[in-house]
Motif scaffolding. Structure first.
Motif, PDB file in Angstrom:
ATOM      1  N   TRP A   1       0.850  -1.178   0.000  1.00 15.94           N
ATOM      2  CA  TRP A   1       0.000   0.000   0.000  1.00 15.94           C
ATOM      3  C   TRP A   1       0.890   1.233   0.000  1.00 15.94           C
ATOM      4  O   TRP A   1       1.823   1.328   0.786  1.00 15.94           O
ATOM      5  N   ARG A   2       0.599   2.177  -0.889  1.00 14.15           N
ATOM      6  CA  ARG A   2       1.353   3.431  -0.967  1.00 14.15           C
ATOM      7  C   ARG A   2       0.393   4.591  -0.756  1.00 14.15           C
ATOM      8  O   ARG A   2      -0.671   4.661  -1.369  1.00 14.15           O
ATOM      9  N   LEU A   3       0.799   5.500   0.133  1.00 15.56           N
ATOM     10  CA  LEU A   3      -0.010   6.688   0.401  1.00 15.56           C
ATOM     11  C   LEU A   3       0.062   7.651  -0.767  1.00 15.56           C
ATOM     12  O   LEU A   3       1.117   7.830  -1.374  1.00 15.56           O
ATOM     13  N   MET A   4      -1.050   8.314  -1.033  1.00 13.09           N
ATOM     14  CA  MET A   4      -1.105   9.269  -2.124  1.00 13.09           C
ATOM     15  C   MET A   4      -1.102  10.734  -1.663  1.00 13.09           C
ATOM     16  O   MET A   4      -0.922  11.614  -2.485  1.00 13.09           O
ATOM     17  N   PRO A   5      -1.276  11.059  -0.357  1.00 19.33           N
ATOM     18  CA  PRO A   5      -1.333  12.472   0.021  1.00 19.33           C
ATOM     19  C   PRO A   5      -0.008  13.185  -0.204  1.00 19.33           C
ATOM     20  O   PRO A   5       1.045  12.561  -0.319  1.00 19.33           O
ATOM     21  N   ALA A   6      -0.086  14.493  -0.246  1.00 20.74           N
ATOM     22  CA  ALA A   6       1.109  15.320  -0.428  1.00 20.74           C
ATOM     23  C   ALA A   6       2.034  15.147   0.766  1.00 20.74           C
ATOM     24  O   ALA A   6       1.580  14.887   1.883  1.00 20.74           O
ATOM     25  N   PRO A   7       3.368  15.306   0.571  1.00 25.03           N
ATOM     26  CA  PRO A   7       4.313  15.118   1.662  1.00 25.03           C
ATOM     27  C   PRO A   7       4.109  16.076   2.836  1.00 25.03           C
ATOM     28  O   PRO A   7       4.582  15.803   3.926  1.00 25.03           O
ATOM     29  N   CYS A   8       3.418  17.189   2.626  1.00 21.06           N
ATOM     30  CA  CYS A   8       3.210  18.126   3.739  1.00 21.06           C
ATOM     31  C   CYS A   8       1.805  18.008   4.330  1.00 21.06           C
ATOM     32  O   CYS A   8       1.386  18.854   5.105  1.00 21.06           O
ATOM     33  N   ASP A   9       1.067  16.953   3.980  1.00 24.55           N
ATOM     34  CA  ASP A   9      -0.245  16.701   4.576  1.00 24.55           C
ATOM     35  C   ASP A   9      -0.044  16.441   6.067  1.00 24.55           C
ATOM     36  O   ASP A   9       0.712  15.547   6.449  1.00 24.55           O
ATOM     37  N   PRO A  10      -0.686  17.214   6.942  1.00 23.28           N
ATOM     38  CA  PRO A  10      -0.492  17.033   8.383  1.00 23.28           C
ATOM     39  C   PRO A  10      -0.836  15.630   8.888  1.00 23.28           C
ATOM     40  O   PRO A  10      -0.360  15.218   9.936  1.00 23.28           O
ATOM     41  N   ASP A  11      -1.631  14.886   8.142  1.00 22.00           N
ATOM     42  CA  ASP A  11      -2.008  13.534   8.566  1.00 22.00           C
ATOM     43  C   ASP A  11      -1.078  12.455   8.008  1.00 22.00           C
ATOM     44  O   ASP A  11      -1.346  11.262   8.168  1.00 22.00           O
ATOM     45  N   LEU A  12       0.020  12.864   7.368  1.00 24.23           N
ATOM     46  CA  LEU A  12       0.949  11.905   6.774  1.00 24.23           C
ATOM     47  C   LEU A  12       1.472  10.903   7.808  1.00 24.23           C
ATOM     48  O   LEU A  12       1.483   9.698   7.557  1.00 24.23           O
ATOM     49  N   ILE A  13       1.882  11.374   8.966  1.00 18.93           N
ATOM     50  CA  ILE A  13       2.419  10.487   9.994  1.00 18.93           C
ATOM     51  C   ILE A  13       1.347   9.489  10.445  1.00 18.93           C
ATOM     52  O   ILE A  13       1.597   8.288  10.528  1.00 18.93           O
ATOM     53  N   ARG A  14       0.160   9.987  10.699  1.00 18.24           N
ATOM     54  CA  ARG A  14      -0.937   9.109  11.150  1.00 18.24           C
ATOM     55  C   ARG A  14      -1.252   8.055  10.094  1.00 18.24           C
ATOM     56  O   ARG A  14      -1.449   6.869  10.414  1.00 18.24           O
ATOM     57  N   HIS A  15      -1.282   8.466   8.825  1.00 21.80           N
ATOM     58  CA  HIS A  15      -1.574   7.501   7.757  1.00 21.80           C
ATOM     59  C   HIS A  15      -0.468   6.449   7.635  1.00 21.80           C
ATOM     60  O   HIS A  15      -0.759   5.259   7.463  1.00 21.80           O
ATOM     61  N   ARG A  16       0.763   6.866   7.728  1.00 20.42           N
ATOM     62  CA  ARG A  16       1.860   5.881   7.650  1.00 20.42           C
ATOM     63  C   ARG A  16       1.789   4.908   8.815  1.00 20.42           C
ATOM     64  O   ARG A  16       2.061   3.718   8.659  1.00 20.42           O
ATOM     65  N   LEU A  17       1.445   5.411   9.977  1.00 20.93           N
ATOM     66  CA  LEU A  17       1.299   4.527  11.137  1.00 20.93           C
ATOM     67  C   LEU A  17       0.143   3.551  10.947  1.00 20.93           C
ATOM     68  O   LEU A  17       0.253   2.374  11.310  1.00 20.93           O
ATOM     69  N   ALA A  18      -0.954   4.010  10.376  1.00 18.60           N
ATOM     70  CA  ALA A  18      -2.101   3.121  10.150  1.00 18.60           C
ATOM     71  C   ALA A  18      -1.735   1.993   9.188  1.00 18.60           C
ATOM     72  O   ALA A  18      -2.154   0.842   9.379  1.00 18.60           O
ATOM     73  N   LEU A  19      -0.939   2.294   8.165  1.00 19.53           N
ATOM     74  CA  LEU A  19      -0.501   1.236   7.249  1.00 19.53           C
ATOM     75  C   LEU A  19       0.411   0.240   7.968  1.00 19.53           C
ATOM     76  O   LEU A  19       0.308  -0.966   7.773  1.00 19.53           O
ATOM     77  N   ARG A  20       1.283   0.734   8.816  1.00 22.54           N
ATOM     78  CA  ARG A  20       2.160  -0.155   9.587  1.00 22.54           C
ATOM     79  C   ARG A  20       1.340  -0.996  10.561  1.00 22.54           C
ATOM     80  O   ARG A  20       1.645  -2.163  10.811  1.00 22.54           O
ATOM     81  N   LEU A  21       0.305  -0.402  11.147  1.00 24.53           N
ATOM     82  CA  LEU A  21      -0.573  -1.138  12.050  1.00 24.53           C
ATOM     83  C   LEU A  21      -1.267  -2.270  11.310  1.00 24.53           C
ATOM     84  O   LEU A  21      -1.361  -3.393  11.819  1.00 24.53           O
TER      85      LEU A  21
END
Length: 194
Positions: A121-141
């Motif tokens: 799974w690859r995230l599509m949001p922009a690198p400065c999206d404030p939710d980037l960290i949360r989304h990456r953590l959700a994928l790891r979860l």
């Protein structure tokens, strides 16, 4: 701003290290280590969840108050689910539904692609999206929950930190021998001297 150390990374998985960004010498989880948005961005950079350019973009994007609140909420929900799992009991339905909602929200902004013959799974949001960290953590979860390491999940007997136990036999009881293990041994020694 919180300074992170390699000694803080006892979980064996970035999700567990994330859950361990709060704690204390008991089980109350009162010592907040993600006290500010810069703390959260610094932690994410320290564990390799984001690169330096992404960290700069996230710092420049604003104060991150809402994103920080979202991270903390995810952390406590994940803790509730994983702590129950470590204790061998079923997590409450509310926590499970919250984790499911977080993963679904992340999958909605992700695409499944191939990486060397493996589906990822690859995230599509922009690198400065404030939710980037949360989304990456959700994928790891998602990976941890469906992966082979979950049966190794343990919670320290002295503090609320979670970790993957790769030991033989009885395995570990403490997150770190240098803190919780030494405290437990000192308490046992004092009790035996009375």
């Amino acid at each position: 701003m919180t300074h992170w150390r390699t000694d803080d990374l006892v979980g064996g998985d970035v999700i567990l290290d994330f859950v361990n960004t709060v704690g204390d010498t008991g089980k109350s989880r009162e010592m907040e280590r993600l006290a500010s948005w810069p703390d959260a961005v610094g932690w994410a950079g320290f564990v390799g969840l984001i690169d330096p350019a992404e960290a700069g973009g996230l710092r420049a994007a604003g104060d991150g108050t809402a994103a920080l609140a979202g991270l903390r909420a995810l952390r406590e929900t994940v803790y509730a689910v994983l702590s129950a799992r470590a204790a061998g009991v079923d997590p409450d339905d509310g926590s499970l539904k919250a984790v499911e909602a977080a993963i679904r929200e992340t999958l909605a902004v992700s695409r499944l692609s191939s990486d060397g013959g493996t589906a990822v799974w690859r995230l599509m949001p922009a690198p400065c999206d404030p939710d980037l960290i949360r989304h990456r953590l959700a994928l790891r979860l998602l990976h941890l929950l469906g992966g082979p390491e979950l049966p190794r999940l343990r919670e320290c007997t002295r503090c609320p930190w979670l970790f993957l136990d790769h030991g033989r036999g009885r395995g570990r009881s403490w997150c770190r021998m240098s803190t919780c293990g030494n405290r437990a041994k000192a308490e046992r020694y004092r009790a035996s001297r009375v």
